[in-house]
Design a protein around this motif. Structure first.
Motif, short mmCIF file in Angstrom:
data_model
loop_
_atom_site.label_atom_id
_atom_site.label_comp_id
_atom_site.label_asym_id
_atom_site.label_seq_id
_atom_site.Cartn_x
_atom_site.Cartn_y
_atom_site.Cartn_z
N LYS A 45 0.83 -1.19 0.00
CA LYS A 45 0.00 0.00 0.00
C LYS A 45 0.87 1.24 0.00
N ALA A 46 0.33 2.30 -0.53
CA ALA A 46 1.05 3.56 -0.64
C ALA A 46 1.03 4.29 0.69
N PRO A 47 1.88 5.32 0.85
CA PRO A 47 1.82 6.12 2.07
C PRO A 47 0.44 6.71 2.26
N ALA A 48 0.13 7.09 3.50
CA ALA A 48 -1.23 7.55 3.83
C ALA A 48 -1.68 8.71 2.97
N TYR A 49 -0.75 9.63 2.64
CA TYR A 49 -1.19 10.80 1.89
C TYR A 49 -1.65 10.44 0.47
N ALA A 50 -1.29 9.25 -0.02
CA ALA A 50 -1.64 8.86 -1.38
C ALA A 50 -2.86 7.94 -1.42
N GLN A 51 -3.40 7.58 -0.27
CA GLN A 51 -4.51 6.64 -0.22
C GLN A 51 -5.86 7.33 -0.18
N LYS A 52 -6.85 6.68 -0.78
CA LYS A 52 -8.23 7.13 -0.64
C LYS A 52 -8.76 6.70 0.72
N ARG A 53 -9.75 7.42 1.20
CA ARG A 53 -10.44 6.97 2.40
C ARG A 53 -11.25 5.73 2.06
N GLU A 54 -11.33 4.80 3.00
CA GLU A 54 -12.17 3.61 2.82
C GLU A 54 -13.20 3.55 3.93
N LEU A 55 -14.47 3.60 3.54
CA LEU A 55 -15.59 3.46 4.47
C LEU A 55 -16.05 2.02 4.43
N THR A 56 -16.21 1.40 5.59
CA THR A 56 -16.58 -0.02 5.63
C THR A 56 -17.94 -0.19 6.30
N PHE A 57 -18.77 -1.03 5.69
CA PHE A 57 -20.16 -1.21 6.12
C PHE A 57 -20.43 -2.71 6.23
N LEU A 58 -20.83 -3.17 7.42
CA LEU A 58 -21.19 -4.57 7.64
C LEU A 58 -22.69 -4.73 7.57
N SER A 59 -23.16 -5.57 6.66
CA SER A 59 -24.59 -5.82 6.51
C SER A 59 -24.83 -7.32 6.43
N TRP A 60 -26.07 -7.70 6.17
CA TRP A 60 -26.43 -9.11 6.11
C TRP A 60 -26.43 -9.60 4.67
N ASN A 61 -26.47 -10.91 4.49
CA ASN A 61 -26.75 -11.49 3.19
C ASN A 61 -28.26 -11.39 2.97
N HIS A 62 -28.65 -10.47 2.11
CA HIS A 62 -30.07 -10.19 1.93
C HIS A 62 -30.80 -11.40 1.38
N PHE A 63 -32.05 -11.58 1.80
CA PHE A 63 -32.85 -12.70 1.31
C PHE A 63 -33.28 -12.50 -0.14
N VAL A 64 -33.16 -11.29 -0.66
CA VAL A 64 -33.34 -11.03 -2.09
C VAL A 64 -31.98 -10.52 -2.59
N PRO A 65 -31.13 -11.39 -3.12
CA PRO A 65 -29.75 -11.01 -3.44
C PRO A 65 -29.60 -9.77 -4.30
N ALA A 66 -30.59 -9.47 -5.14
CA ALA A 66 -30.50 -8.27 -5.98
C ALA A 66 -30.41 -7.01 -5.13
N SER A 67 -30.90 -7.07 -3.89
CA SER A 67 -30.78 -5.92 -2.99
C SER A 67 -29.33 -5.63 -2.65
N ASP A 68 -28.55 -6.68 -2.39
CA ASP A 68 -27.13 -6.50 -2.10
C ASP A 68 -26.39 -5.96 -3.33
N ASP A 69 -26.80 -6.42 -4.50
CA ASP A 69 -26.19 -5.91 -5.74
C ASP A 69 -26.45 -4.41 -5.88
N GLU A 70 -27.68 -4.00 -5.60
CA GLU A 70 -28.03 -2.58 -5.72
C GLU A 70 -27.31 -1.76 -4.67
N LEU A 71 -27.18 -2.29 -3.45
CA LEU A 71 -26.46 -1.57 -2.39
C LEU A 71 -25.01 -1.34 -2.79
N ARG A 72 -24.37 -2.37 -3.32
CA ARG A 72 -22.97 -2.22 -3.73
C ARG A 72 -22.84 -1.27 -4.93
N LYS A 73 -23.83 -1.28 -5.80
CA LYS A 73 -23.83 -0.36 -6.94
C LYS A 73 -23.88 1.09 -6.44
N GLN A 74 -24.75 1.34 -5.46
CA GLN A 74 -24.86 2.69 -4.91
C GLN A 74 -23.61 3.07 -4.12
#
Length: 437
Positions: free
Chosen positions: A33-62
């Motif tokens: 990995k590059a030094p901190a000044y060259a890195q993008k911020r990374e936001l991390t989100f923990l969610s569930w495996n949705h019972f309608v998988p297309a919902s997870d696809d849409e969430l990741r798209k957004q």
């Protein structure tokens, strides 16, 4: 103009400086990995495996679209929802992990001191969306403020096979839990039993609270501190479960996970389940002929009326997150009307908005089998009602006290003894003495 003189370096100083720089470069190259000044911020989100998988696809798209617009990366991690309580507990214990996570029911109360205040983003999003449904809002409002923002709720209707009911001579699905028992006995003799989980899965919670409230039974008194299980009403609920289990269901309900009832009705054997619309959506997605036979009706009622305990899913941000403001911006982005509408469509009506204005979506009217779903909001309470949501309520669910009480009874434990056991467990939950995760 005055010039600035540059100090002259000795050969030794030069070699020392370049050696340090080379060592530093070698270390970050080794880490990949590059030094901190060259890195993008990374936001991390923990969610569930949705019972309608297309919902997870849409969430990741957004998430990807938000990342591109804000020069950051949004990583959405998903896992089986029944594993989430232990994962969340581990992150709380270590105070490290994801920036934000999908909370469930009274989870914000359990981790109240470790969650960031959401008062500002809740006020902004709520005003734009026409206000929150009370049952969703109460699951996030602790004594120290909003510790999560309602994200979506899941209606919990009856799902039934119209062909099986017609064959049994029934022209309508059950309107009450007692009618379900009567119809279920006939349907089981026909070879098409009904199914309610009596096991360690979240569907067992949703059904138990609904049945108990409809019968007039409680788990906690309104003060939220006094166990309210031991009563004639709870005894009636247990006896109803015993009759349903023995004469209208199969023993498999004792070991179901949350997909068990889905598999049961999609197999063609089952005639009725208490469940969200995921089996129907699965049948549609997989072009299974049984989709034509499946339909939905509002959750049954009882002597005390119709009551529902739909899953309330929210989003919380950990106080130890280093991306708190970015997380709030991402949440506001998810609630933009075009984004939330797309998410409803991706779920094929499974995801219900907690904001009143967003609930006015044509998807509910487009398919007659979905038309009654929004009405479930009229019957909904947060779990624990008539008590307010609390840490104790979450411990009761996370430890499967009510499911275990029923399981003990249907396996032969006397009703009074099963109630006494559950009463003791609820008392421990109120005292905070039951472990989570």
């Amino acid at each position: 103009m005055k010039t600035t003189e540059c100090p002259v370096q000795t050969r030794r100083q030069f070699l020392t400086t370049t050696a340090g720089a080379s060592a530093g470069m070698t270390s970050w190259l080794a880490l990949g990995k590059a030094p901190a000044y060259a890195q993008k911020r990374e936001l991390t989100f923990l969610s569930w495996n949705h019972f309608v998988p297309a919902s997870d696809d849409e969430l990741r798209k957004q998430a990807e679209a938000f990342g591109k617009a804000n020069n950051c990366t949004v990583r959405v991690d998903t896992m089986a929802h029944l594993q989430m309580p232990s994962k969340i507990a581990a992150e709380a214990q270590s105070q490290s992990g994801h920036d934000m996570y999908r909370t469930a029911s009274a989870d914000p109360f359990l981790y109240e001191n470790l969650l960031l205040s959401m008062d500002d983003v809740v006020a902004k999003v709520g005003k734009q969306g026409g206000g929150w449904y009370n049952f969703a809002a109460e699951s996030c409002q602790t004594k120290s403020g909003w510790k999560a923002i309602p994200w979506f709720w899941v209606s919990f209707p009856g799902t039934y096979n119209m062909a099986h009911f017609k064959k049994a001579g029934f022209d309508h699905p059950p309107k009450t839990w007692d009618e379900l028992l009567m119809q279920g006995k006939v349907l089981k003799k026909q070879g098409n039993p009904v199914g309610i989980p009596i096991s360690h899965c979240s569907d067992a919670h949703s059904t138990y609270w609904s049945v108990a409230w409809s019968q007039g039974a409680k788990v906690l008194e309104a003060d939220g501190k006094t166990p309210g299980i031991v009563s004639d009403k709870t005894a009636q609920v247990i006896e109803w479960y015993k009759d349903l289990y023995a004469n209208a269901m199969e023993p498999e309900v004792l070991s179901w996970d949350d997909a068990g009832n889905n598999r049961f009705i999609l197999s063609g054997k089952g005639s009725w389940i208490h469940n969200p619309i995921s089996p129907y959506n699965s049948a549609l997605a997989n072009k299974q002929p049984i989709a034509d036979d499946l339909n939905h009706h509002n959750s049954p009622g009882g002597p005390a009326g119709i009551h529902s305990a739909p899953p309330n899913l929210s989003i919380g941000i950990w106080k130890f997150s280093k991306n708190q403001e970015l997380a709030k911006e991402f949440i506001a982005y998810l609630f933009q009307k075009q984004n939330f509408d797309a998410w409803i469509v991706a779920s094929n009506a499974f995801n219900h908005p907690p904001l009143k204005n967003l609930a006015d979506h044509p998807i509910w009217a487009r398919n007659p089998k979905f038309a009654m779903l929004p009405k479930e909001a009229e019957y909904a309470h947060p779990r624990g009602w008539p008590a307010k949501p609390s840490e104790a309520v979450q411990r009761i669910d996370d430890n499967y006290i009510m499911a275990d009480m029923v399981a003990k009874a249907v396996n032969g434990m006397p009703t009074k003894r099963a109630m006494d056991w559950a009463q003791e467990q609820v008392a421990l939950a109120v005292k905070g003495q039951l472990k989570v995760g």
